[in-house]
Design a protein around this motif. Sequence first.
Motif, PDB file in Angstrom:
ATOM      1  N   LEU A 186       0.845  -1.196   0.000  1.00 29.98           N
ATOM      2  CA  LEU A 186       0.000   0.000   0.000  1.00 29.98           C
ATOM      3  C   LEU A 186       0.882   1.248   0.000  1.00 29.98           C
ATOM      4  O   LEU A 186       2.066   1.190   0.372  1.00 29.98           O
ATOM      5  CB  LEU A 186      -0.906  -0.012   1.232  1.00 29.98           C
ATOM      6  CG  LEU A 186      -1.896  -1.185   1.308  1.00 29.98           C
ATOM      7  CD1 LEU A 186      -2.668  -1.153   2.624  1.00 29.98           C
ATOM      8  CD2 LEU A 186      -2.856  -1.169   0.129  1.00 29.98           C
ATOM      9  N   PRO A 187       0.341   2.407  -0.383  1.00 22.96           N
ATOM     10  CA  PRO A 187       1.156   3.623  -0.419  1.00 22.96           C
ATOM     11  C   PRO A 187       1.778   3.939   0.941  1.00 22.96           C
ATOM     12  O   PRO A 187       1.125   3.823   1.976  1.00 22.96           O
ATOM     13  CB  PRO A 187       0.141   4.704  -0.825  1.00 22.96           C
ATOM     14  CG  PRO A 187      -0.900   3.963  -1.596  1.00 22.96           C
ATOM     15  CD  PRO A 187      -1.022   2.627  -0.925  1.00 22.96           C
ATOM     16  N   THR A 188       3.045   4.327   0.910  1.00 19.99           N
ATOM     17  CA  THR A 188       3.788   4.602   2.145  1.00 19.99           C
ATOM     18  C   THR A 188       4.199   6.063   2.295  1.00 19.99           C
ATOM     19  O   THR A 188       4.826   6.425   3.290  1.00 19.99           O
ATOM     20  CB  THR A 188       5.065   3.742   2.193  1.00 19.99           C
ATOM     21  OG1 THR A 188       5.883   4.051   1.044  1.00 19.99           O
ATOM     22  CG2 THR A 188       4.733   2.258   2.177  1.00 19.99           C
ATOM     23  N   ASP A 189       3.848   6.897   1.304  1.00 16.45           N
ATOM     24  CA  ASP A 189       4.301   8.287   1.368  1.00 16.45           C
ATOM     25  C   ASP A 189       3.590   9.079   2.458  1.00 16.45           C
ATOM     26  O   ASP A 189       4.146  10.027   3.015  1.00 16.45           O
ATOM     27  CB  ASP A 189       4.119   8.979   0.008  1.00 16.45           C
ATOM     28  CG  ASP A 189       2.699   8.882  -0.519  1.00 16.45           C
ATOM     29  OD1 ASP A 189       2.015   7.877  -0.218  1.00 16.45           O
ATOM     30  OD2 ASP A 189       2.257   9.795  -1.236  1.00 16.45           O
ATOM     31  N   ARG A 190       2.348   8.692   2.783  1.00 19.38           N
ATOM     32  CA  ARG A 190       1.610   9.311   3.890  1.00 19.38           C
ATOM     33  C   ARG A 190       0.884   8.194   4.627  1.00 19.38           C
ATOM     34  O   ARG A 190       0.167   7.407   4.014  1.00 19.38           O
ATOM     35  CB  ARG A 190       0.568  10.318   3.403  1.00 19.38           C
ATOM     36  CG  ARG A 190       1.117  11.593   2.835  1.00 19.38           C
ATOM     37  CD  ARG A 190      -0.034  12.523   2.446  1.00 19.38           C
ATOM     38  NE  ARG A 190      -0.614  13.194   3.586  1.00 19.38           N
ATOM     39  CZ  ARG A 190      -1.742  13.907   3.528  1.00 19.38           C
ATOM     40  NH1 ARG A 190      -2.418  13.992   2.406  1.00 19.38           N
ATOM     41  NH2 ARG A 190      -2.199  14.523   4.603  1.00 19.38           N
ATOM     42  N   PHE A 191       1.087   8.120   5.936  1.00 18.26           N
ATOM     43  CA  PHE A 191       0.341   7.129   6.700  1.00 18.26           C
ATOM     44  C   PHE A 191       0.029   7.667   8.085  1.00 18.26           C
ATOM     45  O   PHE A 191       0.706   8.564   8.602  1.00 18.26           O
ATOM     46  CB  PHE A 191       1.089   5.791   6.785  1.00 18.26           C
ATOM     47  CG  PHE A 191       2.390   5.834   7.550  1.00 18.26           C
ATOM     48  CD1 PHE A 191       2.430   5.571   8.913  1.00 18.26           C
ATOM     49  CD2 PHE A 191       3.585   6.106   6.891  1.00 18.26           C
ATOM     50  CE1 PHE A 191       3.632   5.589   9.599  1.00 18.26           C
ATOM     51  CE2 PHE A 191       4.791   6.135   7.577  1.00 18.26           C
ATOM     52  CZ  PHE A 191       4.806   5.869   8.942  1.00 18.26           C
ATOM     53  N   LEU A 192      -1.019   7.123   8.668  1.00 22.07           N
ATOM     54  CA  LEU A 192      -1.431   7.510  10.014  1.00 22.07           C
ATOM     55  C   LEU A 192      -1.541   6.251  10.857  1.00 22.07           C
ATOM     56  O   LEU A 192      -2.215   5.291  10.469  1.00 22.07           O
ATOM     57  CB  LEU A 192      -2.787   8.228   9.987  1.00 22.07           C
ATOM     58  CG  LEU A 192      -3.303   8.746  11.343  1.00 22.07           C
ATOM     59  CD1 LEU A 192      -4.078  10.034  11.153  1.00 22.07           C
ATOM     60  CD2 LEU A 192      -4.186   7.715  12.049  1.00 22.07           C
ATOM     61  N   PHE A 193      -0.859   6.245  11.995  1.00 16.04           N
ATOM     62  CA  PHE A 193      -0.908   5.100  12.889  1.00 16.04           C
ATOM     63  C   PHE A 193      -1.994   5.323  13.922  1.00 16.04           C
ATOM     64  O   PHE A 193      -1.952   6.294  14.678  1.00 16.04           O
ATOM     65  CB  PHE A 193       0.442   4.912  13.582  1.00 16.04           C
ATOM     66  CG  PHE A 193       0.466   3.769  14.565  1.00 16.04           C
ATOM     67  CD1 PHE A 193       0.075   2.498  14.187  1.00 16.04           C
ATOM     68  CD2 PHE A 193       0.885   3.977  15.864  1.00 16.04           C
ATOM     69  CE1 PHE A 193       0.098   1.441  15.087  1.00 16.04           C
ATOM     70  CE2 PHE A 193       0.917   2.932  16.774  1.00 16.04           C
ATOM     71  CZ  PHE A 193       0.519   1.659  16.390  1.00 16.04           C
TER      72      PHE A 193
END
Length: 281
Positions: free
Chosen positions: A129-136
Amino acid sequence: MDTLSLDPGLYIVATPIGNLGDMTRRAIDVLGAVSVIACEDTRVTGKLMAHLGIRKPLRRYDDHADAAARDALIQLMREEAVALVSDAGTPLISDPGYRLVRAAQAEGIAVTSLPGPSALITALTLSGLPTDRFLFGGFLPGKDKARGDVLRELAAIPATLVFYDTGPRLAETLDAMAELLPRREIAVARELTKLFEECRRGSAAELAAHYHEHPPRGEIVVLAGPPSEAPAPDAAAVDAALREALARLPISQAAKDVARSTGLDRKVLYVRALALQSEAP
């Protein structure tokens, strides 16, 4: 080999999430040089220390630790090097330690963090999945309403969402995502770095069906990719959705409900709902 000499302070040390070979050389050296190791569970950390051939005093420090336990560690850090570990992975990531770090910094005590294993980052890089923006998002609440509230709050965020979960709760989590995150691709990563490591990707409904039939064990990472672009619903479909919502909800709530499912502006939908309500016989 010379023993590493450490200045007094707090040393945050990541430990393996499965494969013991992921323990870094620096982490081993630091654990061998500190005076005390603060840990979630002395039995779990004791097994790791035995594997590494390290004998150090272990002090329990978990979510239930009180201010007295924290103060005792702070006092020790003034004169000695103290390590903080969690049962697995990088401390403070959905694990205890935040207050201890804050307290040490407030007292002017040096804090050093050693990079190392993290289920969050491992799953993210494995997911596709895209990794440039993520929220944990940490662990989702266990109760249906609270879990739904969190997912609704995060539904529109244009980033990959990452959550920790457990085997017994996974299928219910995926059921909720199928309802509330329908336009997101989902990945489930489990048994990370272990022999039966698995990462499945698909829709939430597909994955929910699989894990209802094959209940998993252990700790799990669930990822939801950014919302996909969906074609705007036509006017007739929007009117039908509003009429259905108006039959069971007040007008403002009906507009909000349809806005959530379609991505359309709530205020525009509210005006249209008023018009439909006035047309009703």
